[in-house]
Design an enzyme around this catalytic site. Sequence first.
Site, PDB file in Angstrom:
ATOM      1  N   ASP A  87     -43.876  15.873 -27.937  1.00  0.00           N
ATOM      2  CA  ASP A  87     -42.819  14.923 -28.045  1.00  0.00           C
ATOM      3  C   ASP A  87     -42.023  15.761 -26.747  1.00  0.00           C
ATOM      4  OD1 ASP A  87     -41.307  12.600 -27.702  1.00  0.00           O
ATOM      5  OD2 ASP A  87     -40.161  13.607 -29.964  1.00  0.00           O
ATOM      6  N   GLU A 106     -45.398  14.536 -22.738  1.00  0.00           N
ATOM      7  CA  GLU A 106     -44.321  14.117 -22.479  1.00  0.00           C
ATOM      8  C   GLU A 106     -43.577  14.008 -21.563  1.00  0.00           C
ATOM      9  OE1 GLU A 106     -40.810  10.925 -23.492  1.00  0.00           O
ATOM     10  OE2 GLU A 106     -41.379  12.728 -25.034  1.00  0.00           O
TER      11      GLU A 106
END
Length: 639
Positions: A321, A374
Site C-alpha cells: 500500500d 500500489e
Amino acid sequence: MAVKKNKKPVGLGILTANDRYLYGQGTHYEIYEKMGAHLMTIDGKKGTYFSVWAPHAKAVSVVGDFNNWDPEATPMKVLETSGIHEVFVPGIGVGQLYKFAVTTSSGKVIFKADPYAQSAEFRPGTASVIADTSRFKWSDETWMKNREQANPRKAPLSIYEVHIGSWKKKDREEKNGFYTYKEAAQELAAYVRDMGYTHVELMGIAEHPFDGSWGYQVSGYYAPTSRYGNPEEFMYFVNYLHKKGIGVILDWVPAHFPRDAHGLADFDGEPLYEYADTRKGEHPDWGTKVFDYGKKEVSNFLIANALYWINKYHVDGLRVDAVASMLYLDYGRKDGQWVANEYGGNQNLEAIEFFRHLNSIVVQRGHGAMVIAEESTAWPLVTHDPKDGGLGFTFKWNMGWMHDFLEYMKLDPYFRKFNHNKMTFGLTYFNSENFILVLSHDEVVHLKCSMINKMPGYTPDKFANLKVGYTFMIGHPGKKLLFMGQDFGQLHEWDEKVALSWNELEDPLHRDLHDYFRDLLHLYRKYPCLSESDDDWNGFQWINANDGDRSIFSFVRYSADHKKSLLFVCNFTPVERPDYRVGVPKRGSYTRILDNEHGLYKSPDKPPVLRAKKQECDGQPYSVPLPLTAYGTAVLRFN
C-alpha cells in the site's frame, strides 16, 4: 549470598550473538522465530519466552493476567549492545494476554503491545495474545509446488478484492456478525471458483484497532486480526482456498502506522520504529508515523514480516500500500515540511534501498510469491530488476489506466468522441511495466459512487455501459483486479459496516451483469493470448484506434504461437451499427465466441462463424461484417 555489582547478564541463550548481529545488520529474515512470545521448555519447565527491542528504555517487564499486570513482577534482562530485553516465564501458555511495561528514560511506565505478537485481543482490547502456530497441518503441497515453478507474469491473474468484514454478515451479535475465517473460506471459495477469479486480495488482515481504517493503520504486523478468528483459523482459510485452486494476496502496509498508545509509536518512550525528525517521521495528511527505513532493525522488522506471511501463512502475494508515499520525501507535504536527501532531491533513498532489499529477498526466499506495488506516479522501473536500477516488484497497479478509464466511462456517450484518447493512451506505455488493471475499493467510496452509478444514462444504459467497459478491460493488456460487489453492479457505495447487497442478484439486470462478467473471466482464463504477452507489442495489435466519431475500439490479442487469437470490438455508444465492418489481419474463419447479448456462446446456441473477405477495412487486407447493437461487444476467435 552477595551479588556482584555490574555483572553483565549472560542471557538465556535463545537470542544468540549471531542472531543479534544479523538483526543489527538488518538481515535476520526469521527474526520472528526469536522475537515476541514463544512457547518453550527451559530447565524442564514449560512456559513462554518473551523478547522485545527497546534500546532507549530504562527497564522493561512483561505483564499480564498471570502477574496481575504488575510492572515490577516480571522484569526482563537486557542483552548487551542489542537493546533487546528477554525473560522466560514458566507456567503460562496459549491464549494468555500480555503486554510489555516499558520504563522510559524519564521514568514513565508505558504499556505496549508486542510488535512481533502472533495474535491479538479483539478490539477494543489492545493486549497481545500468546499463540502457537506450529500445530497446523498444511495440505496444499501441490499448490505450493506449482506456485514455485510458475511465472505469474505469463499466467492469468484475475483478482477479487475482498473486505471479509463486509463481504457477507451473519445474523448474530457476536463480533458484529463477522464471518469467521473458516466460514468465509468455504463461501468465498465457492463464489470465486464459480466466477473464474484466480486470486483473492484481502483487505485488513494484519491487526488494526479501528474498523474504519479498513486495516491500513496496523498495530499488529504479525497477527491476523482477531475479528475473524485466531492464527490457526487464518491458516485454514489460506489452505482451503489453495486446495480449491485459488491464490491469496494480502494488503501490506509498510508505509506508516498509527499513533495509538499501545502500538509502535514512540515505542520505548522515544521515536524508535519511526524517523525522529517529524518532517520525515509523520504524515501531515494522515496523522500517522512513518517507518525509519534507514534503521536496520526497522527494515528487518518489515522484511521479515513480509517473509512471515509468505512462508508461515503460505500467502501468494503482498500488495504494498501507498508506495508513492514512501518513495517521495515531499509526499503530502508543503515546502518547509520535508527534508531533501543528501543530493538535494525529493527521493527517499532509504525507502528505495528498502524496496530493492525486500523484493530481492522475496525472489530468493518467497517460493514464487508476488510483491505488487500500489504506486500512483510515473516513478520509473518499478517492476524492473534492481540490478538494472529498478525496484524489483512483480507487478504495479496501473493507476493511470484506471483514472483515464473511469473518466471516459462517466461521460455521456455523446461526449466520448471528444475524449477517445483516454481509452487509447494506456497503450502508449503498457509495456513499460508489468501492470495490473485495477478497479479497487478506493474507486467506490467517499462519494465517488459505486461502479454502476458512475455510468451515464437510465438504469438499463448503466448496465450496458458497464458490460462494454468490462469487456474492454478484459481485452486490454495487463492483469485484472475488481473490488467485491462491482461484478454484479451493487448500487450503493461500499460501506465497511454493512454487507454487500446480495439480494440485488434477484434483479435481472444485476444477474445479467454478474453472469456476463463471469463469462469474461472464464474467457480470460481459457485463452493464453490474454495473459502471456501483457508487456509485449507482439501480443497486441490495434485494428482501429481512431474511430472516435463512432466511439468504437477494435484490437487483437495474440498468443505467443499465434493460435487462438482474439479480436475485440467494443461500441461505447447507444447507437446501433447494423452495417459495421471490421478489418482483420488474415484470411480464414472468425468465430464469434462472446457478445453483449449472449455472453459466451453456450450449447445449444451455435456461435456464428464469419469468413473473412479480401476487402480492405481499417487498414487491414481482409474484413468481416459485424453488426453491432447499442453498446455492442463482440469477441471473435481466429487462428
